[in-house]
Design a protein around this motif. Sequence first.
Motif, PDB file in Angstrom:
ATOM      1  N   PRO A 205       0.823  -1.215   0.000  1.00 59.68           N
ATOM      2  CA  PRO A 205       0.000   0.000   0.000  1.00 59.68           C
ATOM      3  C   PRO A 205       0.855   1.264   0.000  1.00 59.68           C
ATOM      4  N   ASP A 206       0.209   2.375  -0.291  1.00 56.63           N
ATOM      5  CA  ASP A 206       0.816   3.699  -0.142  1.00 56.63           C
ATOM      6  C   ASP A 206       0.841   3.999   1.362  1.00 56.63           C
ATOM      7  N   LEU A 207       2.029   3.949   1.948  1.00 58.04           N
ATOM      8  CA  LEU A 207       2.131   4.043   3.418  1.00 58.04           C
ATOM      9  C   LEU A 207       1.707   5.419   3.939  1.00 58.04           C
ATOM     10  N   GLU A 208       1.899   6.426   3.102  1.00 54.93           N
ATOM     11  CA  GLU A 208       1.489   7.772   3.517  1.00 54.93           C
ATOM     12  C   GLU A 208      -0.038   7.856   3.617  1.00 54.93           C
ATOM     13  N   ARG A 209      -0.709   7.280   2.627  1.00 57.39           N
ATOM     14  CA  ARG A 209      -2.174   7.281   2.658  1.00 57.39           C
ATOM     15  C   ARG A 209      -2.677   6.455   3.833  1.00 57.39           C
ATOM     16  N   LEU A 210      -2.054   5.307   4.067  1.00 58.67           N
ATOM     17  CA  LEU A 210      -2.449   4.460   5.201  1.00 58.67           C
ATOM     18  C   LEU A 210      -2.331   5.235   6.516  1.00 58.67           C
ATOM     19  N   ALA A 211      -1.189   5.897   6.706  1.00 56.96           N
ATOM     20  CA  ALA A 211      -0.982   6.670   7.950  1.00 56.96           C
ATOM     21  C   ALA A 211      -2.021   7.787   8.049  1.00 56.96           C
ATOM     22  N   GLY A 212      -2.313   8.422   6.918  1.00 62.58           N
ATOM     23  CA  GLY A 212      -3.321   9.487   6.908  1.00 62.58           C
ATOM     24  C   GLY A 212      -4.692   8.955   7.289  1.00 62.58           C
ATOM     25  N   ASN A 213      -5.069   7.826   6.713  1.00 62.56           N
ATOM     26  CA  ASN A 213      -6.385   7.251   7.010  1.00 62.56           C
ATOM     27  C   ASN A 213      -6.502   6.845   8.470  1.00 62.56           C
ATOM     28  N   LEU A 214      -5.427   6.303   9.032  1.00 59.12           N
ATOM     29  CA  LEU A 214      -5.438   5.953  10.462  1.00 59.12           C
ATOM     30  C   LEU A 214      -5.578   7.219  11.310  1.00 59.12           C
ATOM     31  N   SER A 215      -4.946   8.300  10.872  1.00 58.86           N
ATOM     32  CA  SER A 215      -5.041   9.552  11.643  1.00 58.86           C
ATOM     33  C   SER A 215      -6.452  10.138  11.575  1.00 58.86           C
ATOM     34  N   TYR A 216      -7.154   9.925  10.437  1.00 59.28           N
ATOM     35  CA  TYR A 216      -8.537  10.432  10.337  1.00 59.28           C
ATOM     36  C   TYR A 216      -9.457   9.665  11.290  1.00 59.28           C
TER      37      TYR A 216
ATOM     38  N   VAL B 186      -9.166  -4.580   4.428  1.00 59.11           N
ATOM     39  CA  VAL B 186      -7.814  -4.009   4.339  1.00 59.11           C
ATOM     40  C   VAL B 186      -7.597  -3.317   2.985  1.00 59.11           C
ATOM     41  N   PRO B 187      -7.885  -3.976   1.835  1.00 57.35           N
ATOM     42  CA  PRO B 187      -7.624  -3.304   0.559  1.00 57.35           C
ATOM     43  C   PRO B 187      -8.407  -2.006   0.388  1.00 57.35           C
ATOM     44  N   ASN B 188      -9.660  -1.978   0.850  1.00 57.82           N
ATOM     45  CA  ASN B 188     -10.457  -0.755   0.723  1.00 57.82           C
ATOM     46  C   ASN B 188      -9.914   0.352   1.621  1.00 57.82           C
ATOM     47  N   PHE B 189      -9.501   0.009   2.835  1.00 54.86           N
ATOM     48  CA  PHE B 189      -9.027   1.029   3.776  1.00 54.86           C
ATOM     49  C   PHE B 189      -7.732   1.674   3.291  1.00 54.86           C
ATOM     50  N   VAL B 190      -6.807   0.849   2.802  1.00 54.94           N
ATOM     51  CA  VAL B 190      -5.504   1.412   2.429  1.00 54.94           C
ATOM     52  C   VAL B 190      -5.577   2.254   1.152  1.00 54.94           C
ATOM     53  N   SER B 191      -6.636   2.063   0.344  1.00 56.53           N
ATOM     54  CA  SER B 191      -6.726   2.787  -0.921  1.00 56.53           C
ATOM     55  C   SER B 191      -7.779   3.896  -0.897  1.00 56.53           C
ATOM     56  N   ASP B 192      -8.522   4.027   0.200  1.00 55.39           N
ATOM     57  CA  ASP B 192      -9.658   4.956   0.234  1.00 55.39           C
ATOM     58  C   ASP B 192      -9.200   6.411   0.340  1.00 55.39           C
ATOM     59  N   ASN B 193      -9.811   7.264  -0.492  1.00 54.99           N
ATOM     60  CA  ASN B 193      -9.478   8.707  -0.467  1.00 54.99           C
ATOM     61  C   ASN B 193     -10.486   9.533   0.326  1.00 54.99           C
ATOM     62  N   ASN B 194     -11.490   8.879   0.903  1.00 56.36           N
ATOM     63  CA  ASN B 194     -12.615   9.629   1.483  1.00 56.36           C
ATOM     64  C   ASN B 194     -12.620   9.668   3.004  1.00 56.36           C
ATOM     65  N   LEU B 195     -11.668   8.974   3.639  1.00 55.05           N
ATOM     66  CA  LEU B 195     -11.692   8.944   5.110  1.00 55.05           C
ATOM     67  C   LEU B 195     -11.393  10.314   5.718  1.00 55.05           C
ATOM     68  N   VAL B 196     -10.833  11.215   4.922  1.00 56.74           N
ATOM     69  CA  VAL B 196     -10.604  12.585   5.379  1.00 56.74           C
ATOM     70  C   VAL B 196     -11.910  13.199   5.908  1.00 56.74           C
ATOM     71  N   TRP B 197     -13.055  12.785   5.345  1.00 60.40           N
ATOM     72  CA  TRP B 197     -14.352  13.327   5.770  1.00 60.40           C
ATOM     73  C   TRP B 197     -14.713  12.891   7.189  1.00 60.40           C
ATOM     74  N   LEU B 198     -14.092  11.819   7.636  1.00 60.06           N
ATOM     75  CA  LEU B 198     -14.399  11.299   8.968  1.00 60.06           C
ATOM     76  C   LEU B 198     -13.894  12.246  10.057  1.00 60.06           C
ATOM     77  N   GLY B 199     -12.784  12.920   9.787  1.00 56.94           N
ATOM     78  CA  GLY B 199     -12.162  13.759  10.814  1.00 56.94           C
ATOM     79  C   GLY B 199     -12.725  15.169  10.866  1.00 56.94           C
ATOM     80  N   ARG B 200     -13.780  15.441  10.085  1.00 59.68           N
ATOM     81  CA  ARG B 200     -14.274  16.818  10.007  1.00 59.68           C
ATOM     82  C   ARG B 200     -15.459  17.085  10.904  1.00 59.68           C
TER      83      ARG B 200
END
Length: 281
Positions: free
Chosen positions: A11-22, A267-281
């Motif tokens: 996976p893109d580790l930066e995106r994974l870390a971002g999604n976990l932070s959201y 796992v595959p959906n979480f590591v590739s998802d671009n929409n979890l940013v909405w969760l932290g808002r």
Amino acid sequence: QDTLISRFEDPDLERLAGNLSYVNKFVENVDIPVYFSLIPTQVCIWADRLPQGAPNASQEDILEQARTASAARWYDTYPQLWEHRTEEIFYRTDHHWTSLGAYYGYTALAEAMGLGPTPLSSYTKTTVSQDFYGTVFSSSGVRWVAPDRIDTYVPEAGIRVISYTYDQQGNPVEEPRRLYDRSYLEKKDKYAMFLGGQQSLGVVYNDANPGGPKLLLVRDSYSDSLVPFLTAHFSEIHLIDLRYYKLSVAGYIQEHGIDAAAVLYSVPNFVSDNNLVWLGR
């Protein structure tokens, strides 16, 4: 083997870390318990079915990273699925888990929430289709694989489902759905039989448990076959799909008196998802 398995790349580790932070930001924004898990898929649980030497990035490493990074109440879906790996817990032609796999996922969540899971033996299994070919089959070009079966375990009686959308003028629209919409069994995407497929916001009401707690699931399509098992424990299960829902989830929780939330993705959906940013808002 008679199984088609989607490849899992690093996976893109930066995106994974971002999604976990959201997810962690979401935990900070609400004052109810938030449970979090990722679902390992066939390529992880059924790795022994892969051709020898097939490339396979580790989903276990991602589960461990999610566990250690999580401010939510992390619970593990892996042990239940691993323990039952010889059973039909995934489809052989589709990326989803079967109703049986979803049952084991349900027991992991129920135990984490302190709810006594309903024993499998107390359900009556109903086979609703014996000729399901899923998305992996469609994209594979392979044509000699036997079709999958779709089973249900939980009766639909007393359960109402409403999908909430907006018309072109921005007015709210309520669309009745069903726990099992059998009209999809005549169509290509038979898995959409569970809850009628994709929806931005849906609510499953258990009229037999009117005073019970309310659960919010921030989820992907794996939850569609998990929800029936959860209906026994909640008066309402609110389903939010961040691909389509762009309003404040924390605000929604407050407005609807939600008692607990869960974030559940494969796992595959979480590591590739671009929409979890909405969760932290």
